[in-house]
Write a protein that holds these residues in place. Structure first.
Motif, PDB file in Angstrom:
ATOM      1  N   UNK A  38       0.830  -1.212   0.000  1.00  0.00           N
ATOM      2  CA  UNK A  38       0.000   0.000   0.000  1.00  0.00           C
ATOM      3  C   UNK A  38       0.861   1.258   0.000  1.00  0.00           C
ATOM      4  N   UNK A  39       1.913   1.265   0.791  1.00  0.00           N
ATOM      5  CA  UNK A  39       2.795   2.434   0.848  1.00  0.00           C
ATOM      6  C   UNK A  39       3.489   2.638  -0.501  1.00  0.00           C
ATOM      7  N   UNK A  40       3.925   1.564  -1.131  1.00  0.00           N
ATOM      8  CA  UNK A  40       4.574   1.665  -2.441  1.00  0.00           C
ATOM      9  C   UNK A  40       3.609   2.214  -3.481  1.00  0.00           C
ATOM     10  N   UNK A  41       2.393   1.689  -3.494  1.00  0.00           N
ATOM     11  CA  UNK A  41       1.381   2.175  -4.442  1.00  0.00           C
ATOM     12  C   UNK A  41       1.076   3.651  -4.179  1.00  0.00           C
ATOM     13  N   UNK A  42       0.998   4.024  -2.907  1.00  0.00           N
ATOM     14  CA  UNK A  42       0.751   5.421  -2.549  1.00  0.00           C
ATOM     15  C   UNK A  42       1.850   6.330  -3.101  1.00  0.00           C
ATOM     16  N   UNK A  43       3.103   5.944  -2.904  1.00  0.00           N
ATOM     17  CA  UNK A  43       4.226   6.784  -3.341  1.00  0.00           C
ATOM     18  C   UNK A  43       4.222   6.929  -4.860  1.00  0.00           C
ATOM     19  N   UNK A  44       3.991   5.846  -5.583  1.00  0.00           N
ATOM     20  CA  UNK A  44       3.964   5.922  -7.045  1.00  0.00           C
ATOM     21  C   UNK A  44       2.840   6.843  -7.513  1.00  0.00           C
ATOM     22  N   UNK A  45       1.653   6.654  -6.964  1.00  0.00           N
ATOM     23  CA  UNK A  45       0.524   7.476  -7.383  1.00  0.00           C
ATOM     24  C   UNK A  45       0.692   8.931  -6.940  1.00  0.00           C
ATOM     25  N   UNK A  46       1.226   9.139  -5.738  1.00  0.00           N
ATOM     26  CA  UNK A  46       1.478  10.505  -5.280  1.00  0.00           C
ATOM     27  C   UNK A  46       2.487  11.203  -6.191  1.00  0.00           C
ATOM     28  N   UNK A  47       3.553  10.505  -6.557  1.00  0.00           N
ATOM     29  CA  UNK A  47       4.523  11.103  -7.471  1.00  0.00           C
ATOM     30  C   UNK A  47       3.860  11.486  -8.792  1.00  0.00           C
ATOM     31  N   UNK A  48       2.990  10.632  -9.294  1.00  0.00           N
ATOM     32  CA  UNK A  48       2.285  10.952 -10.539  1.00  0.00           C
ATOM     33  C   UNK A  48       1.405  12.189 -10.373  1.00  0.00           C
ATOM     34  N   UNK A  49       0.742  12.296  -9.239  1.00  0.00           N
ATOM     35  CA  UNK A  49      -0.080  13.484  -8.987  1.00  0.00           C
ATOM     36  C   UNK A  49       0.769  14.741  -8.853  1.00  0.00           C
ATOM     37  N   UNK A  50       1.878  14.632  -8.157  1.00  0.00           N
ATOM     38  CA  UNK A  50       2.722  15.803  -7.935  1.00  0.00           C
ATOM     39  C   UNK A  50       3.456  16.237  -9.206  1.00  0.00           C
ATOM     40  N   UNK A  51       3.593  15.334 -10.165  1.00  0.00           N
ATOM     41  CA  UNK A  51       4.204  15.696 -11.451  1.00  0.00           C
ATOM     42  C   UNK A  51       3.294  16.595 -12.273  1.00  0.00           C
ATOM     43  N   UNK A  52       1.991  16.451 -12.063  1.00  0.00           N
ATOM     44  CA  UNK A  52       1.040  17.266 -12.818  1.00  0.00           C
ATOM     45  C   UNK A  52       1.119  18.712 -12.354  1.00  0.00           C
ATOM     46  N   UNK A  53       0.854  19.584 -13.259  1.00  0.00           N
ATOM     47  CA  UNK A  53       0.864  21.005 -12.908  1.00  0.00           C
ATOM     48  C   UNK A  53      -0.550  21.462 -12.590  1.00  0.00           C
TER      49      UNK A  53
END
Length: 131
Positions: A37-52
């Motif tokens: 769950x933590x790994x999935x969270x980090x990947x998805x969070x990084x994808x969200x934070x990449x968006x402007x």
């Protein structure tokens, strides 16, 4: 020699009985689940934070899917969050035995707290960066 066979067989039977009667902990399953769950969270969070963009709804959805984290091995959890491109701070309070974990981009901030003695996360946030 036959006493030795009975001794070994008796110990093996006793060990098997102990395994059947002993309380089974799900720490292994929970540990793996927590890290997944933590790994999935980090990947998805990084994808969200990449968006402007700075909408909070995607972060709220991610938080609902990912939290709370339970039964993580602390060192493994910290290794997972350190993989984020957006990790900014991992702070530890020795008195409360809590880790405060912060992520941020130019547009958004996200954070959560992990309570070591209780092996669970609390207090997750997401907010816009005001410039």
């Amino acid at each position: 020699m036959s006493n030795r066979i009975f001794y070994v067989a008796g110990r093996a039977a006793l060990g098997a009985l102990f395994l059947c009667v002993a309380p089974v902990t799900s720490a292994r399953g929970d540990f793996g689940s927590c890290i997944a769950n933590a790994s999935a969270f980090v990947v998805e969070l990084d994808n969200l934070l990449l968006r402007e963009e700075n909408r909070l709804a995607p972060y709220d959805d991610l938080n609902e899917r990912s939290f709370p984290l339970h039964d993580c091995e602390t060192d493994a959890l910290l290794e997972v969050v350190k993989r984020s491109r957006f990790i900014r701070l991992i702070d530890y309070n020795p008195l409360s035995k809590k880790y405060f974990i912060y992520f941020s981009s130019d547009y958004m901030r996200a954070s959560f707290t992990y309570l070591v003695p209780e092996k669970r996360s609390t207090f997750k946030t997401a907010s816009r960066v005001h410039k």
